[in-house]
Design an enzyme around this catalytic site. Structure first.
Site, mmCIF file in Angstrom:
data_model
loop_
_atom_site.group_PDB
_atom_site.id
_atom_site.type_symbol
_atom_site.label_atom_id
_atom_site.label_comp_id
_atom_site.label_asym_id
_atom_site.label_seq_id
_atom_site.Cartn_x
_atom_site.Cartn_y
_atom_site.Cartn_z
ATOM 1 N N HIS A 1 52.744 28.501 34.394
ATOM 2 C CA HIS A 1 51.912 28.347 32.568
ATOM 3 C C HIS A 1 53.193 28.860 31.830
ATOM 4 C CE1 HIS A 1 53.842 32.618 33.525
ATOM 5 N NE2 HIS A 1 54.128 32.533 31.925
HETATM 6 P P1 TYD Z 1 53.277 36.388 35.648
HETATM 7 O O1 TYD Z 1 53.562 36.778 34.316
HETATM 8 O O2 TYD Z 1 52.152 35.828 36.102
HETATM 9 O O3 TYD Z 1 54.108 36.386 36.963
HETATM 10 P P2 TYD Z 1 55.877 35.348 37.044
HETATM 11 O O4 TYD Z 1 55.357 34.124 35.892
HETATM 12 O O5 TYD Z 1 56.376 35.720 37.129
HETATM 13 O O6 TYD Z 1 54.237 34.758 37.607
HETATM 14 O O7 TYD Z 1 51.971 37.853 35.462
HETATM 15 C C1 TYD Z 1 51.795 38.456 36.916
HETATM 16 C C2 TYD Z 1 50.725 39.811 37.023
HETATM 17 O O8 TYD Z 1 51.550 41.217 36.316
HETATM 18 C C3 TYD Z 1 49.320 39.402 36.105
HETATM 19 O O9 TYD Z 1 48.215 40.329 36.586
HETATM 20 C C4 TYD Z 1 49.722 40.273 34.718
HETATM 21 C C5 TYD Z 1 50.559 41.162 34.948
HETATM 22 N N1 TYD Z 1 52.132 41.410 34.482
HETATM 23 C C6 TYD Z 1 51.030 42.762 33.699
HETATM 24 O O10 TYD Z 1 50.881 43.859 33.656
HETATM 25 N N2 TYD Z 1 52.028 43.124 32.452
HETATM 26 C C7 TYD Z 1 53.726 42.088 31.803
HETATM 27 O O11 TYD Z 1 54.716 42.836 31.517
HETATM 28 C C8 TYD Z 1 53.791 40.727 32.755
HETATM 29 C C9 TYD Z 1 55.129 39.353 32.527
HETATM 30 C C10 TYD Z 1 53.016 41.105 33.547
#
Ligand code: TYD
Length: 131
Positions: free
Chosen positions: A48
């Site tokens: 992303h």
């Molecule tokens: P995501 O940002 O997509 O993780 P990565 O980029 O490491 O793969 O987040 C994973 C999941 O966690 C998604 O369902 C959103 C949740 N999340 C939160 O609830 N709070 C946060 O601060 C973050 C970064 C993610």
């Protein structure tokens, strides 16, 4: 934009200390800190960009590789030391992989969590890039 920040280490024989301070080595107000850990070796995450969010990633234990893309420029960064940070401004596509056993990736973020700030579709990200 992206760039590597080298943090100043305090101490040597008695152990090391690194201080992350707004206005000194972190150039945005920190509204959130989160960390990613116990990531299986074969897992790749991220996929992303963010519309507004700025972040600094620090691998405080172990190592991780991060592929980024910003304005059509692709980079691979290896974070393998707690004295290194990777600044990711807005509109940077990122993918994190090759987490070592015990790796802990700490992220300092300029905003609280907001799913609306994410672009999770690569083709949508490419459309928004400045040519
Ligand atoms: P995501 O940002 O997509 O993780 P990565 O980029 O490491 O793969 O987040 C994973 C999941 O966690 C998604 O369902 C959103 C949740 N999340 C939160 O609830 N709070 C946060 O601060 C973050 C970064 C993610």
């Amino acid at each position: 934009m992206i760039n590597i920040i080298e943090f100043n280490e305090i101490g040597k024989n008695e152990g090391k200390l690194i201080s992350l301070e707004v206005g000194v080595n972190i150039l945005f107000d920190i509204k959130r800190v989160y960390y990613i850990f116990e990531v299986p070796k074969s897992t790749r995450r991220g996929y992303h960009s963010h519309k507004q969010l700025k972040q600094v990633l620090v691998c405080i234990n172990g190592s991780v590789k991060i592929d980024t893309e910003y304005n059509n420029v692709k980079n691979t960064t290896i974070l393998d030391s707690a004295n290194k940070g990777l600044y990711l401004g807005s509109n940077v596509w990122r993918e994190m992989y090759d987490f070592s056993q015990g790796a802990v990736l700490m992220v300092l973020a300029s905003e609280i969590y907001d799913e609306k700030d994410y672009i999770r579709d690569y083709s949508e990200f490419k459309l928004k890039e400045v040519v």
